[in-house]
Design an enzyme around this catalytic site. Structure first.
Site, PDB file in Angstrom:
ATOM      1  N   TYR A  51      20.393  17.135 -17.281  1.00  0.00           N
ATOM      2  CA  TYR A  51      21.412  16.116 -17.305  1.00  0.00           C
ATOM      3  C   TYR A  51      22.379  15.027 -16.893  1.00  0.00           C
ATOM      4  O   TYR A  51      22.781  14.317 -16.548  1.00  0.00           O
ATOM      5  CB  TYR A  51      21.860  15.986 -18.603  1.00  0.00           C
ATOM      6  CG  TYR A  51      20.642  16.246 -19.846  1.00  0.00           C
ATOM      7  CD1 TYR A  51      18.924  16.350 -19.467  1.00  0.00           C
ATOM      8  CD2 TYR A  51      20.689  16.600 -20.655  1.00  0.00           C
ATOM      9  CE1 TYR A  51      18.191  16.500 -20.449  1.00  0.00           C
ATOM     10  CE2 TYR A  51      20.042  16.921 -22.254  1.00  0.00           C
ATOM     11  CZ  TYR A  51      18.838  17.194 -21.775  1.00  0.00           C
ATOM     12  OH  TYR A  51      17.660  16.573 -22.978  1.00  0.00           O
ATOM     13  N   HIS A 109      13.550  24.694 -20.059  1.00  0.00           N
ATOM     14  CA  HIS A 109      13.542  22.722 -20.248  1.00  0.00           C
ATOM     15  C   HIS A 109      11.893  22.859 -20.306  1.00  0.00           C
ATOM     16  O   HIS A 109      11.413  22.107 -21.810  1.00  0.00           O
ATOM     17  CB  HIS A 109      14.047  22.104 -19.128  1.00  0.00           C
ATOM     18  CG  HIS A 109      14.420  20.610 -19.986  1.00  0.00           C
ATOM     19  ND1 HIS A 109      15.641  19.895 -18.822  1.00  0.00           N
ATOM     20  CD2 HIS A 109      13.768  19.681 -20.915  1.00  0.00           C
ATOM     21  CE1 HIS A 109      16.325  18.969 -19.577  1.00  0.00           C
ATOM     22  NE2 HIS A 109      14.690  19.008 -20.396  1.00  0.00           N
TER      23      HIS A 109
END
Length: 276
Positions: A51, A109
């Site tokens: 991110y 992730h």
């Protein structure tokens, strides 16, 4: 301030029943959004290396004035850092950017089955937990088969699996698997980003009947499934509304009305999606 229920994870730690997502926010936006959200009563914040806003999230936690031990900070291992030593190094980079002594919840992730290093990464995460640098470890976008392999090869189950979950993609089978294994389900894209979900007549009808917003109806649907939604918002009014979903309840007909729709993903398929 809203009082948020919590779930007890399979390792004994607690996770708030709703959180704040931060993708895609810049560092500056994340700092402001996290600080404001914690001031409103949020206690779970979700970020990831990919991110590119971990520094902003860490600054937001510090700026909020909320005691560190009250905040659950989640971040995630990127695909390019899969592997045992790589995971340990990547975690230290995340911890440095967050400026935290420890991370509350650390997730892989994506599984990246073609790369086939997620078990090595998992072993490193078990070590991080044993060393006290991480309170809880989990995964994101893993299938039941991926999780069974982790259990078979390491003896350690994830505390959390963060998956795409919304009324267009309710993940009934995977949620049942999680429940049987004692794994908590977290929902990313809980409001069905990029779909017309919040304009759907069934959803708006339930919202009108209850005197709440369509977004609140859908987030309440998640919490009544036993899942933890992490909607992203940098707007304080929206953050406040998203948090305010524990003062009403959907009946069985309303739950069915919200979830009764054709199933489709808005994100990648974990069997083939690769995000490095």
């Amino acid at each position: 301030m809203v009082s948020i229920p919590t779930h007890t994870l399979n390792d004994g730690t607690k996770l708030p029943a709703i959180g704040l997502g931060t993708w895609p926010m810049s560092d500056a936006e994340a700092e402001r959004a996290v600080s404001e959200a914690l001031g409103l009563g949020y206690r779970l914040v979700d970020t990831a290396t990919n991110y590119r806003n971990e520094s902003g999230v860490g600054l937001g936690v510090a700026r909020s004035g909320v005691p560190r031990e009250e905040v659950v900070v989640t971040t995630k291992l990127p695909g390019r850092h899969h592997g045992y030593e790589e995971t340990l190094a990547s975690f230290e980079e995340s911890r440095r950017r967050l400026a935290l002594e420890y991370v509350d919840l650390y997730l892989i992730h994506w599984p990246l089955p073609r790369v086939d290093k997620y078990v090595d990464s998992w072993r490193a995460m078990v070590r991080l937990r044993e060393d006290g640098l991480v309170r809880s470890i989990g995964v994101s976008n893993f299938t039941a088969e991926h999780i069974e392999r982790l259990e078979k090869e390491t003896g350690v189950l994830p505390s959390v699996n963060q998956i795409e979950l919304h009324p267009f993609f309710p993940q009934d089978e995977l949620r049942a698997f999680h429940a049987a294994k004692g794994i908590l389900t977290e929902s990313w894209s809980p409001l069905g980003r990029g779909t017309d979900l919040l304009d759907d007549p069934a959803v708006t009808g339930v919202a009108d009947a209850l005197g709440v917003t369509p977004g609140q109806v859908v987030l309440r649907w998640h919490t009544q499934l036993g899942a933890v939604p992490i909607p992203k918002s940098s707007d304080p009014d929206r953050q406040r509304a998203n948090l305010d979903v524990f003062g009403f309840e959907l009946d069985q007909d309303q739950l069915r009305a919200v979830g009764d729709r054709a199933h489709r993903r808005v994100g990648g398929d974990p069997e083939v999606h690769e995000e490095f």
